[in-house]
Design a protein around this motif. Sequence first.
Motif, mmCIF file in Angstrom:
data_model
loop_
_atom_site.group_PDB
_atom_site.id
_atom_site.type_symbol
_atom_site.label_atom_id
_atom_site.label_comp_id
_atom_site.label_asym_id
_atom_site.label_seq_id
_atom_site.Cartn_x
_atom_site.Cartn_y
_atom_site.Cartn_z
ATOM 1 N N GLU A 298 0.843 -1.194 0.000
ATOM 2 C CA GLU A 298 0.000 0.000 0.000
ATOM 3 C C GLU A 298 0.882 1.250 0.000
ATOM 4 O OE1 GLU A 298 -3.299 0.036 -0.119
ATOM 5 O OE2 GLU A 298 -3.454 -2.165 -0.069
ATOM 6 N N PRO A 299 0.400 2.347 -0.596
ATOM 7 C CA PRO A 299 1.168 3.595 -0.564
ATOM 8 C C PRO A 299 1.116 4.224 0.826
ATOM 9 C CG PRO A 299 -0.951 3.990 -1.572
ATOM 10 C CD PRO A 299 -0.884 2.503 -1.326
ATOM 11 N N VAL A 300 2.024 5.164 1.068
ATOM 12 C CA VAL A 300 1.993 5.982 2.283
ATOM 13 C C VAL A 300 1.533 7.376 1.881
ATOM 14 C CG1 VAL A 300 3.380 7.116 4.060
ATOM 15 C CG2 VAL A 300 3.777 4.718 3.534
ATOM 16 N N VAL A 301 0.498 7.878 2.577
ATOM 17 C CA VAL A 301 -0.029 9.219 2.291
ATOM 18 C C VAL A 301 0.204 10.082 3.528
ATOM 19 C CG1 VAL A 301 -2.026 10.605 1.674
ATOM 20 C CG2 VAL A 301 -1.757 8.286 0.714
ATOM 21 N N VAL A 302 1.023 11.126 3.350
ATOM 22 C CA VAL A 302 1.358 12.032 4.452
ATOM 23 C C VAL A 302 0.580 13.331 4.259
ATOM 24 C CG1 VAL A 302 3.174 13.357 5.575
ATOM 25 C CG2 VAL A 302 3.647 11.044 4.725
ATOM 26 N N VAL A 303 -0.220 13.684 5.269
ATOM 27 C CA VAL A 303 -1.013 14.915 5.221
ATOM 28 C C VAL A 303 -0.308 15.981 6.046
ATOM 29 C CG1 VAL A 303 -3.234 15.977 5.724
ATOM 30 C CG2 VAL A 303 -3.130 13.582 4.960
ATOM 31 N N ARG A 304 -0.019 17.141 5.383
ATOM 32 C CA ARG A 304 0.568 18.284 6.085
ATOM 33 C C ARG A 304 -0.199 19.528 5.676
ATOM 34 N NH1 ARG A 304 4.996 18.474 8.908
ATOM 35 N NH2 ARG A 304 5.536 20.584 8.222
ATOM 36 N N GLY A 305 -0.966 20.065 6.633
ATOM 37 C CA GLY A 305 -1.817 21.221 6.319
ATOM 38 C C GLY A 305 -2.858 20.820 5.285
ATOM 39 N N ILE A 311 3.429 8.480 -1.454
ATOM 40 C CA ILE A 311 4.581 7.672 -1.887
ATOM 41 C C ILE A 311 4.041 6.293 -2.277
ATOM 42 C CG2 ILE A 311 6.872 6.789 -1.282
ATOM 43 C CD1 ILE A 311 6.619 9.828 -1.170
ATOM 44 N N PRO A 312 4.079 5.927 -3.553
ATOM 45 C CA PRO A 312 3.504 4.651 -3.990
ATOM 46 C C PRO A 312 4.273 3.448 -3.437
ATOM 47 C CG PRO A 312 4.671 5.714 -5.791
ATOM 48 C CD PRO A 312 4.643 6.695 -4.670
ATOM 49 N N ALA A 313 3.635 2.286 -3.447
ATOM 50 C CA ALA A 313 4.206 1.060 -2.877
ATOM 51 C C ALA A 313 5.516 0.669 -3.548
ATOM 52 C CB ALA A 313 3.190 -0.079 -2.970
ATOM 53 N N ASP A 335 15.526 2.018 12.112
ATOM 54 C CA ASP A 335 15.615 3.433 12.491
ATOM 55 C C ASP A 335 15.770 4.328 11.264
ATOM 56 O OD1 ASP A 335 15.421 2.678 15.130
ATOM 57 O OD2 ASP A 335 17.587 2.731 15.495
ATOM 58 N N ALA A 336 16.450 3.807 10.231
ATOM 59 C CA ALA A 336 16.697 4.604 9.024
ATOM 60 C C ALA A 336 15.469 4.698 8.125
ATOM 61 C CB ALA A 336 17.862 4.008 8.237
ATOM 62 N N LEU A 337 14.571 3.715 8.171
ATOM 63 C CA LEU A 337 13.440 3.650 7.241
ATOM 64 C C LEU A 337 12.538 4.890 7.295
ATOM 65 C CD1 LEU A 337 11.830 2.153 5.107
ATOM 66 C CD2 LEU A 337 10.721 0.828 6.955
ATOM 67 N N PRO A 338 12.083 5.342 8.480
ATOM 68 C CA PRO A 338 11.211 6.533 8.477
ATOM 69 C C PRO A 338 11.916 7.779 7.924
ATOM 70 C CG PRO A 338 11.854 5.927 10.730
ATOM 71 C CD PRO A 338 12.248 4.796 9.846
ATOM 72 N N ALA A 365 8.990 12.180 9.476
ATOM 73 C CA ALA A 365 9.383 10.840 9.937
ATOM 74 C C ALA A 365 8.538 10.394 11.126
ATOM 75 C CB ALA A 365 10.861 10.838 10.307
ATOM 76 N N ARG A 366 8.025 11.385 11.902
ATOM 77 C CA ARG A 366 7.190 11.051 13.064
ATOM 78 C C ARG A 366 5.698 11.059 12.730
ATOM 79 N NH1 ARG A 366 10.805 14.794 15.390
ATOM 80 N NH2 ARG A 366 9.151 16.365 15.436
ATOM 81 N N ASN A 367 5.372 11.306 11.484
ATOM 82 C CA ASN A 367 3.966 11.337 11.062
ATOM 83 C C ASN A 367 3.302 9.976 11.312
ATOM 84 O OD1 ASN A 367 1.838 10.880 8.751
ATOM 85 N ND2 ASN A 367 2.020 13.102 8.998
ATOM 86 N N PRO A 368 2.045 9.960 11.802
ATOM 87 C CA PRO A 368 1.373 8.686 12.097
ATOM 88 C C PRO A 368 1.341 7.729 10.909
ATOM 89 C CG PRO A 368 0.141 10.518 13.037
ATOM 90 C CD PRO A 368 1.228 11.125 12.226
ATOM 91 N N ALA A 369 1.164 8.243 9.697
ATOM 92 C CA ALA A 369 1.104 7.367 8.522
ATOM 93 C C ALA A 369 2.458 6.699 8.280
ATOM 94 C CB ALA A 369 0.685 8.178 7.291
ATOM 95 N N VAL A 370 3.548 7.468 8.461
ATOM 96 C CA VAL A 370 4.891 6.909 8.275
ATOM 97 C C VAL A 370 5.184 5.880 9.365
ATOM 98 C CG1 VAL A 370 7.361 7.442 8.221
ATOM 99 C CG2 VAL A 370 5.726 8.972 7.108
ATOM 100 N N LYS A 371 4.835 6.215 10.614
ATOM 101 C CA LYS A 371 5.081 5.281 11.728
ATOM 102 C C LYS A 371 4.313 3.984 11.554
ATOM 103 C CE LYS A 371 5.309 7.239 15.913
ATOM 104 N NZ LYS A 371 4.962 8.155 17.038
ATOM 105 N N ALA A 372 3.072 4.084 11.058
ATOM 106 C CA ALA A 372 2.263 2.883 10.829
ATOM 107 C C ALA A 372 2.880 2.029 9.727
ATOM 108 C CB ALA A 372 0.836 3.278 10.465
ATOM 109 N N ALA A 373 3.401 2.679 8.676
ATOM 110 C CA ALA A 373 4.023 1.934 7.577
ATOM 111 C C ALA A 373 5.278 1.212 8.050
ATOM 112 C CB ALA A 373 4.348 2.883 6.428
ATOM 113 N N VAL A 374 6.106 1.901 8.844
ATOM 114 C CA VAL A 374 7.340 1.294 9.356
ATOM 115 C C VAL A 374 7.017 0.082 10.226
ATOM 116 C CG1 VAL A 374 9.310 1.663 10.901
ATOM 117 C CG2 VAL A 374 8.690 3.408 9.213
#
Length: 676
Positions: A298-305, A311-313, A335-338, A365-374
């Motif tokens: 699955e892709p990672v979707v980061v929402v900022r504002g 980021i596609p799979a 640790d490097a992945l996020p 890197a601390r975004n919930p979507a990124v943390k869930a993907a990691v």
Amino acid sequence: MATEGEDPLSRERAHLAASRSALRAMREDVQSLDIKDVTANWVNAAVLQSQIEDRIKALADLSHTPLFFGRLDYLPTTQEGRRFYIGRRHVHDAAGDPMVIDWRAPVSQPFYRASRKDPQDVGLRRRFGYTGGDLTAYEDEHLTDPSETEQTSRLLQAEIERPRVGPMRDIVATIQPEQDEIVRSGLSGTVCVQGGPGTGKTAVGLHRVAYLLYAHRERLARTGTLVIGPNRSFLHYIEQVLPALGELEVKQATVDDLVGHVEVSGRDTAAAAVVKGDARMAQVLRRAVRSHVTMPTEPVVVVRGSRRWRIPAYELEEIVRELLDRDIRYGAARDALPQRIAHTVLVRMEEAGEAPDDRVQDAVARNPAVKAAVKAIWPPVDPAKLVLRLLSDAEFLAAHAEGVLTAEEQATILLPKPARSVRSAKWSAADAVLIDEATDLVQRTQSLGHVVLDEAQDLSPMQYRAVGRRCSTGSATVLGDLAQGTTPWATASWAEALSHLGKPEAVVEELTAGFRVPREVIAYASRLLPHMSPGLAPVSSVRESPGSLEVRAVADVADLDTAVVAACVESLRNEGSIGLIAADSRVPAIAAALAAAGLPYLSPGEETTAEARLTLVPASLAKGLEYDYVVLDEPASVIGDEPDLRTGLRRLYVSLTRAVSGLTVLHASPLPPQLT
């Protein structure tokens, strides 16, 4: 040899008294230091105070330890013909002029290496003899006088043969040229010392640590040093050697201490321990650790504002594969992945005309979507849980041991009754080493500057790897005797062992001259070598001691215990320590016989004293220990306690070679044919 009334001896005694006074003054100078106004805060003050206390300890004058043991008089052409007293530590007078030179200093080296063939600019070498801490004799060698002939030093011989009571002593006064070469070898290289009984390999290893701390103190103070022994009894036996040389900061441990991530309460069968200790288990564990990585779907979707960054799979998969290909530690890659994902998002932002900085990358890197993907792609791994699953889950083990371990080997290490949790599992010593390997696959083990590994022949390949991790960026001194390997996984060759240690380039030195075990005793024990370690050179003892070996047959097995007690009483009439060595299965009966006879005894690791000199030693704990006189009970039982003949013969070889002055062997059963 000088006599008591001659002036030279009086002068030497006066120098000893003056040197002791100077050492006392050096200590008092340190004790009087006032650090109130020289430290910026309480932390600095505490550190400095600790350093001062260590220095005070190092400057202690040990009454039973001679302050100097030798003297070098250089020729006028070198060192301006100066005279140096050689001792365990440096001592200077109030003006800063040396009164005693540390044995490790370059100027002291000829004391150990000079000879008539190669005097090394030394005209006179003087050795001193002590009785109860008092200087009572001296002996001179005029190395450049052609009229003198080479003779064995009587003082040197007396020091080597001095009775042993208490823990192991340093050998700084008796180091031989071939030993000195190893002691003074450089820090950058790893040295492996193959040495038979009585060749001084343990002492050489400890003195090499002392030398390296002298020559590279700042570096080793930063990186640390460690001495690894086979068991606690052995470590207790050697623990006073380095402090006697003024070195207080060297830690000591067993391999079990190093890998103590879990409590060990279980035991493996010999077959299971051999498989678990095999280096192939490292590959099985590596596969099992890396199996936790799952490719993203699955892709990672980061929402900022008001913006969404996707980021596609397939891009995530590229990042994951690149981290896997780099083959870094599992935890470091996690640790490097996020950060890698966040960097990809930042590239998108920059392409859209934004100007993000490092703070934005850290926030992404601390975004919930990124943390869930990691968490989904690269979940955390608990090393103990991983090993427990491998040993409990036949399918999981088979998946990662395919092509590495046979089906039979896999079945051998599977737990008959899987534990419910890490806490309830009855871990074995070999399991703890597997957990240590898995821990290192997740997070790098800290490396020390130098490690001494004694009795190394008994380690498994996986244990070698565990030790090697502790000196991966440092060096090691490996000590052992292939003929004394008494585990089912004992080292077959030093080349193989050093490869597992990660030091294949190490230099292997062999000590074949024995200084402790009498010639008659070592020759008797060496009868076993062709049957257990063919091709290994026997030790050639330099010590003649007629009557040092006695083999007694006891007609009736019912009288054996009584005969053993009588032999101990007889040995106690001599000066020094007595070791009563017996097969582990025989120890309870012998202990009862000693108690019935009112003969007190110690256990291995308990310190011998003038009042308590007899130690009852199970054969399994005899390795590395020495006693002035040894009584050995029933050789056939020592062999019979072991799972196979080769291990039994090696255990017997160890037991036969613990005596420094005399060995008495008692047997009611026929002696093993390999001895006769």
